[in-house]
Motif scaffolding. Structure first.
Motif, PDB file in Angstrom:
ATOM      1  N   VAL A   1       0.862  -1.178   0.000  1.00 24.16           N
ATOM      2  CA  VAL A   1       0.000   0.000   0.000  1.00 24.16           C
ATOM      3  C   VAL A   1       0.901   1.231   0.000  1.00 24.16           C
ATOM      4  CG1 VAL A   1      -1.824   1.252   1.202  1.00 24.16           C
ATOM      5  CG2 VAL A   1      -1.837  -1.250   1.184  1.00 24.16           C
ATOM      6  N   LEU A   2       0.881   1.955  -1.118  1.00 20.15           N
ATOM      7  CA  LEU A   2       1.693   3.157  -1.260  1.00 20.15           C
ATOM      8  C   LEU A   2       1.107   4.301  -0.443  1.00 20.15           C
ATOM      9  CD1 LEU A   2       2.308   3.031  -5.122  1.00 20.15           C
ATOM     10  CD2 LEU A   2       3.798   2.182  -3.298  1.00 20.15           C
ATOM     11  N   ALA A   3       1.903   5.334  -0.244  1.00 22.60           N
ATOM     12  CA  ALA A   3       1.449   6.502   0.512  1.00 22.60           C
ATOM     13  C   ALA A   3       0.263   7.144  -0.198  1.00 22.60           C
ATOM     14  CB  ALA A   3       2.584   7.509   0.660  1.00 22.60           C
ATOM     15  N   SER A   4      -0.809   7.330   0.552  1.00 25.10           N
ATOM     16  CA  SER A   4      -2.021   7.947   0.027  1.00 25.10           C
ATOM     17  C   SER A   4      -2.780   8.553   1.200  1.00 25.10           C
ATOM     18  CB  SER A   4      -2.897   6.899  -0.668  1.00 25.10           C
ATOM     19  OG  SER A   4      -4.225   7.363  -0.803  1.00 25.10           O
ATOM     20  N   ALA A   5      -3.064   9.827   1.128  1.00 28.18           N
ATOM     21  CA  ALA A   5      -3.820  10.476   2.201  1.00 28.18           C
ATOM     22  C   ALA A   5      -5.198   9.832   2.345  1.00 28.18           C
ATOM     23  CB  ALA A   5      -3.953  11.970   1.923  1.00 28.18           C
ATOM     24  N   TYR A   6      -5.806   9.483   1.223  1.00 28.33           N
ATOM     25  CA  TYR A   6      -7.140   8.877   1.251  1.00 28.33           C
ATOM     26  C   TYR A   6      -7.100   7.522   1.948  1.00 28.33           C
ATOM     27  CZ  TYR A   6     -11.691   7.225  -0.304  1.00 28.33           C
ATOM     28  OH  TYR A   6     -12.977   6.742  -0.330  1.00 28.33           O
ATOM     29  N   LEU A   7      -6.160   6.655   1.552  1.00 29.62           N
ATOM     30  CA  LEU A   7      -6.068   5.335   2.172  1.00 29.62           C
ATOM     31  C   LEU A   7      -5.610   5.438   3.621  1.00 29.62           C
ATOM     32  CD1 LEU A   7      -4.555   3.302  -0.803  1.00 29.62           C
ATOM     33  CD2 LEU A   7      -6.923   3.282   0.028  1.00 29.62           C
ATOM     34  N   PHE A   8      -4.736   6.391   3.907  1.00 33.23           N
ATOM     35  CA  PHE A   8      -4.274   6.588   5.279  1.00 33.23           C
ATOM     36  C   PHE A   8      -5.446   6.947   6.190  1.00 33.23           C
ATOM     37  CE2 PHE A   8      -2.569   9.171   8.757  1.00 33.23           C
ATOM     38  CZ  PHE A   8      -1.608   8.294   9.263  1.00 33.23           C
ATOM     39  N   ALA A   9      -6.344   7.781   5.710  1.00 33.75           N
ATOM     40  CA  ALA A   9      -7.513   8.172   6.501  1.00 33.75           C
ATOM     41  C   ALA A   9      -8.443   6.983   6.746  1.00 33.75           C
ATOM     42  CB  ALA A   9      -8.272   9.299   5.802  1.00 33.75           C
ATOM     43  N   ARG A  10      -8.307   5.938   5.943  1.00 32.30           N
ATOM     44  CA  ARG A  10      -9.138   4.731   6.065  1.00 32.30           C
ATOM     45  C   ARG A  10      -8.294   3.514   6.447  1.00 32.30           C
ATOM     46  NH1 ARG A  10     -10.778   8.483   3.246  1.00 32.30           N
ATOM     47  NH2 ARG A  10     -12.938   8.993   2.893  1.00 32.30           N
ATOM     48  N   GLN A  11      -7.215   3.760   7.185  1.00 32.79           N
ATOM     49  CA  GLN A  11      -6.265   2.691   7.495  1.00 32.79           C
ATOM     50  C   GLN A  11      -6.898   1.515   8.218  1.00 32.79           C
ATOM     51  OE1 GLN A  11      -3.746   4.015  11.162  1.00 32.79           O
ATOM     52  NE2 GLN A  11      -4.122   5.780   9.847  1.00 32.79           N
ATOM     53  N   THR A  12      -7.836   1.750   9.112  1.00 35.55           N
ATOM     54  CA  THR A  12      -8.484   0.649   9.828  1.00 35.55           C
ATOM     55  C   THR A  12      -9.254  -0.225   8.849  1.00 35.55           C
ATOM     56  OG1 THR A  12      -8.641   2.008  11.811  1.00 35.55           O
ATOM     57  CG2 THR A  12     -10.073   0.075  11.715  1.00 35.55           C
ATOM     58  N   GLU A  13      -9.986   0.404   7.946  1.00 37.07           N
ATOM     59  CA  GLU A  13     -10.734  -0.340   6.928  1.00 37.07           C
ATOM     60  C   GLU A  13      -9.783  -1.094   6.004  1.00 37.07           C
ATOM     61  OE1 GLU A  13     -13.864   0.444   3.229  1.00 37.07           O
ATOM     62  OE2 GLU A  13     -12.793   2.140   4.107  1.00 37.07           O
ATOM     63  N   VAL A  14      -8.707  -0.440   5.574  1.00 38.86           N
ATOM     64  CA  VAL A  14      -7.737  -1.069   4.666  1.00 38.86           C
ATOM     65  C   VAL A  14      -7.128  -2.313   5.321  1.00 38.86           C
ATOM     66  CG1 VAL A  14      -5.479  -0.747   3.573  1.00 38.86           C
ATOM     67  CG2 VAL A  14      -7.229   1.025   3.360  1.00 38.86           C
ATOM     68  N   CYS A  15      -6.725  -2.194   6.570  1.00 40.05           N
ATOM     69  CA  CYS A  15      -6.110  -3.336   7.258  1.00 40.05           C
ATOM     70  C   CYS A  15      -7.124  -4.453   7.492  1.00 40.05           C
ATOM     71  CB  CYS A  15      -5.479  -2.890   8.575  1.00 40.05           C
ATOM     72  SG  CYS A  15      -4.046  -1.840   8.320  1.00 40.05           S
ATOM     73  N   SER A  16      -8.346  -4.091   7.804  1.00 38.94           N
ATOM     74  CA  SER A  16      -9.406  -5.081   7.990  1.00 38.94           C
ATOM     75  C   SER A  16      -9.672  -5.835   6.684  1.00 38.94           C
ATOM     76  CB  SER A  16     -10.681  -4.386   8.469  1.00 38.94           C
ATOM     77  OG  SER A  16     -11.747  -5.295   8.549  1.00 38.94           O
ATOM     78  N   LEU A  17      -9.718  -5.097   5.586  1.00 41.69           N
ATOM     79  CA  LEU A  17      -9.927  -5.734   4.274  1.00 41.69           C
ATOM     80  C   LEU A  17      -8.767  -6.655   3.918  1.00 41.69           C
ATOM     81  CD1 LEU A  17     -11.348  -2.647   2.392  1.00 41.69           C
ATOM     82  CD2 LEU A  17     -12.586  -4.796   2.810  1.00 41.69           C
ATOM     83  N   ALA A  18      -7.548  -6.251   4.227  1.00 41.46           N
ATOM     84  CA  ALA A  18      -6.376  -7.094   3.959  1.00 41.46           C
ATOM     85  C   ALA A  18      -6.455  -8.380   4.762  1.00 41.46           C
ATOM     86  CB  ALA A  18      -5.092  -6.335   4.275  1.00 41.46           C
ATOM     87  N   LEU A  19      -6.846  -8.271   6.016  1.00 39.29           N
ATOM     88  CA  LEU A  19      -6.979  -9.468   6.861  1.00 39.29           C
ATOM     89  C   LEU A  19      -8.078 -10.389   6.334  1.00 39.29           C
ATOM     90  CD1 LEU A  19      -6.547  -7.897  10.403  1.00 39.29           C
ATOM     91  CD2 LEU A  19      -5.003  -9.516   9.280  1.00 39.29           C
ATOM     92  N   LYS A  20      -9.230  -9.818   5.978  1.00 43.87           N
ATOM     93  CA  LYS A  20     -10.339 -10.620   5.456  1.00 43.87           C
ATOM     94  C   LYS A  20      -9.951 -11.316   4.155  1.00 43.87           C
ATOM     95  CE  LYS A  20     -14.060  -7.979   7.534  1.00 43.87           C
ATOM     96  NZ  LYS A  20     -15.074  -6.954   7.336  1.00 43.87           N
ATOM     97  N   ALA A  21      -9.167 -10.630   3.334  1.00 43.79           N
ATOM     98  CA  ALA A  21      -8.738 -11.202   2.053  1.00 43.79           C
ATOM     99  C   ALA A  21      -7.533 -12.129   2.225  1.00 43.79           C
ATOM    100  CB  ALA A  21      -8.398 -10.086   1.068  1.00 43.79           C
TER     101      ALA A  21
END
Length: 171
Positions: free
Chosen positions: A113-133
């Motif tokens: 996951v590259l640096a992104s203000a948008y993804l950083f603001a959603r880091q909990t969701e991003v990490c949860s999705l990575a775990l689920k996947a």
């Protein structure tokens, strides 16, 4: 003529704030995260952590400063490491759930996951999705690891702002 101190920027040259890092010129000075230069090392570390990694999804945001250079650097590292890289652009694919669905569809074995203000603001969701996947991920900022991500490799942005205060004092 008013001095400007950057606390941090992913790509101050690409953003047009300075003409070069060695000689910024003008009235802007400060610190850079050097994000584009780190993506090749991030990919190499991920490949080292996951023996036998053959396919990798790189999640980025083409609207983010330094993203294009980060993708280019990561692609070069992927070629050298014989890892097939799938770049998924947030602006084209859509929200984080769609990014991870595409990564799974592409048979990715991990995500960078590259640096992104948008993804950083959603880091909990991003990490949860990575775990689920069931996709181990390496992230640009340590906050992702605190939210459940596997690993991080990058600069400490909070420390950059502390250093920026020193620039202000000198000015």
């Amino acid at each position: 003529t008013i001095p400007i101190v950057m606390g941090q920027d992913n790509d101050p040259v690409g953003s047009g704030f300075v003409t070069s890092l060695a000689r910024p010129d003008g009235n802007v000075t400060g610190l850079s995260t050097l994000v584009p230069e780190l993506s090749a090392k991030q990919l190499a570390l991920l490949a080292e952590m996951i023996p036998g990694l053959t396919r990798l999804a790189v999640l980025g945001d083409s609207g983010e400063a330094g993203n294009d250079q980060s993708v280019t650097e990561a692609a070069g590292a992927a070629r050298r490491l014989n890892v097939q890289m799938q770049y998924l652009d947030l602006r084209k694919v859509g929200e984080p759930p769609r990014l991870f669905a595409e990564a799974k569809r592409g048979n990715a074995g991990a995500v960078l996951v590259l640096a992104s203000a948008y993804l950083f603001a959603r880091q909990t969701e991003v990490c949860s999705l990575a775990l689920k996947a069931r996709l181990p991920g390496l992230y640009a900022h340590s906050e992702y690891v605190r939210s459940g991500g596997l690993a991080t490799y990058g600069v400490n942005v909070i420390e950059l702002f502390r250093y920026a205060a020193g620039y202000v004092v000198k000015i």
